[in-house]
Design a protein around this motif. Structure first.
Motif, short mmCIF file in Angstrom:
data_model
loop_
_atom_site.label_atom_id
_atom_site.label_comp_id
_atom_site.label_asym_id
_atom_site.label_seq_id
_atom_site.Cartn_x
_atom_site.Cartn_y
_atom_site.Cartn_z
N GLY A 149 0.82 -1.20 0.00
CA GLY A 149 0.00 0.00 0.00
C GLY A 149 0.85 1.25 0.00
O GLY A 149 1.86 1.32 0.71
N LYS A 150 0.47 2.22 -0.81
CA LYS A 150 1.16 3.50 -0.82
C LYS A 150 0.57 4.37 0.29
O LYS A 150 -0.33 5.19 0.05
CB LYS A 150 1.00 4.18 -2.18
CG LYS A 150 1.63 3.41 -3.34
CD LYS A 150 1.43 4.14 -4.66
CE LYS A 150 2.06 3.41 -5.82
NZ LYS A 150 1.83 4.11 -7.11
N ASP A 151 1.07 4.20 1.47
CA ASP A 151 0.43 4.80 2.63
C ASP A 151 0.92 6.20 2.95
O ASP A 151 0.90 6.64 4.10
CB ASP A 151 0.57 3.88 3.84
CG ASP A 151 -0.34 2.67 3.73
OD1 ASP A 151 -1.35 2.77 3.02
OD2 ASP A 151 -0.02 1.64 4.32
N ASP A 152 1.38 6.90 1.88
CA ASP A 152 1.60 8.32 2.06
C ASP A 152 0.25 9.04 2.12
O ASP A 152 0.15 10.17 2.56
CB ASP A 152 2.45 8.89 0.92
CG ASP A 152 1.93 8.49 -0.46
OD1 ASP A 152 1.40 7.37 -0.57
OD2 ASP A 152 2.07 9.27 -1.41
N HIS A 153 -0.81 8.31 1.68
CA HIS A 153 -2.17 8.84 1.82
C HIS A 153 -2.61 8.70 3.28
O HIS A 153 -2.41 7.66 3.91
CB HIS A 153 -3.14 8.08 0.92
CG HIS A 153 -2.82 8.21 -0.53
ND1 HIS A 153 -3.25 9.26 -1.30
CD2 HIS A 153 -2.12 7.40 -1.37
CE1 HIS A 153 -2.83 9.10 -2.54
NE2 HIS A 153 -2.14 7.99 -2.61
N LYS A 154 -3.22 9.72 3.82
CA LYS A 154 -3.65 9.68 5.22
C LYS A 154 -4.67 8.58 5.48
O LYS A 154 -4.72 8.01 6.56
CB LYS A 154 -4.24 11.03 5.63
CG LYS A 154 -3.23 12.16 5.72
CD LYS A 154 -3.84 13.39 6.37
CE LYS A 154 -5.03 13.90 5.59
NZ LYS A 154 -5.59 15.15 6.20
N ASP A 155 -5.52 8.28 4.47
CA ASP A 155 -6.59 7.31 4.71
C ASP A 155 -6.13 5.85 4.61
O ASP A 155 -6.88 4.94 4.91
CB ASP A 155 -7.75 7.54 3.73
CG ASP A 155 -7.28 7.73 2.31
OD1 ASP A 155 -6.12 7.37 2.02
OD2 ASP A 155 -8.06 8.24 1.49
N ARG A 156 -4.91 5.62 4.15
CA ARG A 156 -4.32 4.27 4.10
C ARG A 156 -5.24 3.29 3.36
O ARG A 156 -5.38 2.13 3.77
CB ARG A 156 -4.01 3.77 5.51
CG ARG A 156 -2.98 4.61 6.25
CD ARG A 156 -2.77 4.13 7.68
NE ARG A 156 -2.27 2.76 7.72
CZ ARG A 156 -1.00 2.41 7.65
NH1 ARG A 156 -0.08 3.34 7.50
NH2 ARG A 156 -0.63 1.16 7.71
N LYS A 157 -5.82 3.72 2.28
CA LYS A 157 -6.72 2.86 1.51
C LYS A 157 -6.01 1.63 0.95
O LYS A 157 -6.60 0.56 0.85
CB LYS A 157 -7.35 3.65 0.36
CG LYS A 157 -8.52 4.52 0.75
CD LYS A 157 -9.21 5.05 -0.49
CE LYS A 157 -10.46 5.83 -0.12
NZ LYS A 157 -11.22 6.23 -1.31
N GLY A 158 -4.75 1.82 0.56
CA GLY A 158 -4.01 0.69 0.00
C GLY A 158 -3.92 -0.46 0.97
O GLY A 158 -4.25 -1.61 0.65
N SER A 159 -3.50 -0.17 2.20
CA SER A 159 -3.36 -1.22 3.22
C SER A 159 -4.70 -1.85 3.57
O SER A 159 -4.79 -3.06 3.79
CB SER A 159 -2.71 -0.63 4.48
OG SER A 159 -1.37 -0.28 4.23
N PHE A 160 -5.75 -1.03 3.64
CA PHE A 160 -7.07 -1.57 3.95
C PHE A 160 -7.53 -2.52 2.86
O PHE A 160 -8.09 -3.59 3.15
CB PHE A 160 -8.10 -0.45 4.10
CG PHE A 160 -9.48 -0.95 4.45
CD1 PHE A 160 -9.84 -1.11 5.78
CD2 PHE A 160 -10.40 -1.28 3.47
CE1 PHE A 160 -11.11 -1.59 6.11
CE2 PHE A 160 -11.65 -1.76 3.78
CZ PHE A 160 -12.01 -1.91 5.11
N THR A 161 -7.30 -2.19 1.60
CA THR A 161 -7.71 -3.05 0.50
C THR A 161 -6.95 -4.36 0.51
O THR A 161 -7.52 -5.44 0.27
CB THR A 161 -7.49 -2.32 -0.84
OG1 THR A 161 -8.20 -1.08 -0.83
CG2 THR A 161 -7.99 -3.16 -2.01
N ILE A 162 -5.66 -4.31 0.81
CA ILE A 162 -4.86 -5.53 0.93
C ILE A 162 -5.43 -6.44 2.02
O ILE A 162 -5.57 -7.65 1.83
CB ILE A 162 -3.39 -5.18 1.24
CG1 ILE A 162 -2.75 -4.49 0.03
CG2 ILE A 162 -2.60 -6.43 1.62
CD1 ILE A 162 -1.39 -3.88 0.32
N TYR A 163 -5.77 -5.84 3.14
CA TYR A 163 -6.34 -6.59 4.27
C TYR A 163 -7.73 -7.13 3.95
O TYR A 163 -8.01 -8.32 4.14
CB TYR A 163 -6.39 -5.68 5.50
CG TYR A 163 -7.51 -5.96 6.46
CD1 TYR A 163 -7.54 -7.12 7.24
CD2 TYR A 163 -8.57 -5.05 6.61
CE1 TYR A 163 -8.58 -7.36 8.12
CE2 TYR A 163 -9.60 -5.29 7.48
CZ TYR A 163 -9.61 -6.45 8.23
OH TYR A 163 -10.65 -6.69 9.09
#
Length: 216
Positions: A149-163
């Motif tokens: 996830g490209k978690d430079d975004h505050k909402d951390r959408k990448g990590s949430f989608t992976i999970y």
């Protein structure tokens, strides 16, 4: 991504279906909805160019086994959004199975930050990378079959989608082995592509270059 448009007959059928007091999200797989599911599947499979909306792996182009209609906001949590066009996409069999298992065990992640009466019309209310509102590459990167996830975004959408979709399922099962390529490998593949007169050698060199560039 363009949303699907239902015709007058389909809209009437949807209205009659959801108005039935006995209808719940568990009826999504009923035979009575077969034609509608097929229409949705074919529409989004073409629109997504044969790629799963979440993992970006290949969908089946003809068969239904590896192309499942997905509710981005879970239908078990928000049944009122079951037929909302922007809540629909198509995903692969593995992503579908993971999300289905979560639904059965009631562990499916809620993809909305808070309850909504009407379906949101922008990216902000969603925790997941939304196929209709977000650009996948802005939030995720796939490297050697491993998702980050490209978690430079505050909402951390990448990590949430992976999970939420279990995108690193292959890593969890088989581990991670990175094939290392050196500069010499790159130069040799480029030399063969440019200098060789043999078509097979050129094709092999081109394949190797693609692997090196894409870190496959």
């Amino acid at each position: 991504m363009d949303k699907i448009i239902f015709d007058k007959q389909q809209l009437q059928f949807i209205s009659e279906t959801i108005s039935c007091s006995s209808f719940t999200y568990k009826n999504w797989g009923d035979d009575s909805l077969l034609d509608l599911r097929c229409y949705i599947r074919n529409y989004y499979r073409d629109l997504q160019q044969g790629e799963c909306a979440f993992c970006k792996n290949d969908l089946s182009i003809v068969a239904v086994g590896n192309a499942h209609v997905e509710h981005i906001v879970p239908k078990s949590i928000y049944p009122k959004f079951m037929f909302e066009p922007k809540n629909l996409c198509v995903i692969c069999a593995d992503c579908n199975q993971i999300k289905r298992d979560q639904e059965v065990t009631r562990n499916i992640p809620n993809t909305l930050k808070k309850p909504y009466v009407k379906y949101p019309r922008s990216s902000k209310p969603f925790l997941i990378v939304h196929p209709h509102f977000d650009v996948w590459d802005d939030y995720l990167v796939k490297f050697n079959g491993f998702y980050v996830g490209k978690d430079d975004h505050k909402d951390r959408k990448g990590s949430f989608t992976i999970y939420a979709c279990g995108l690193n399922r292959k890593l969890a099962k088989f581990g991670y082995e990175k094939e290392i390529y050196s500069d010499d490998d790159l130069m040799e593949a480029a030399r063969q592509l440019i200098e060789s007169d043999n078509l097979i050698t050129k094709l092999n060199a081109l394949t190797n270059l693609k692997k090196i560039i894409n870190n496959e």
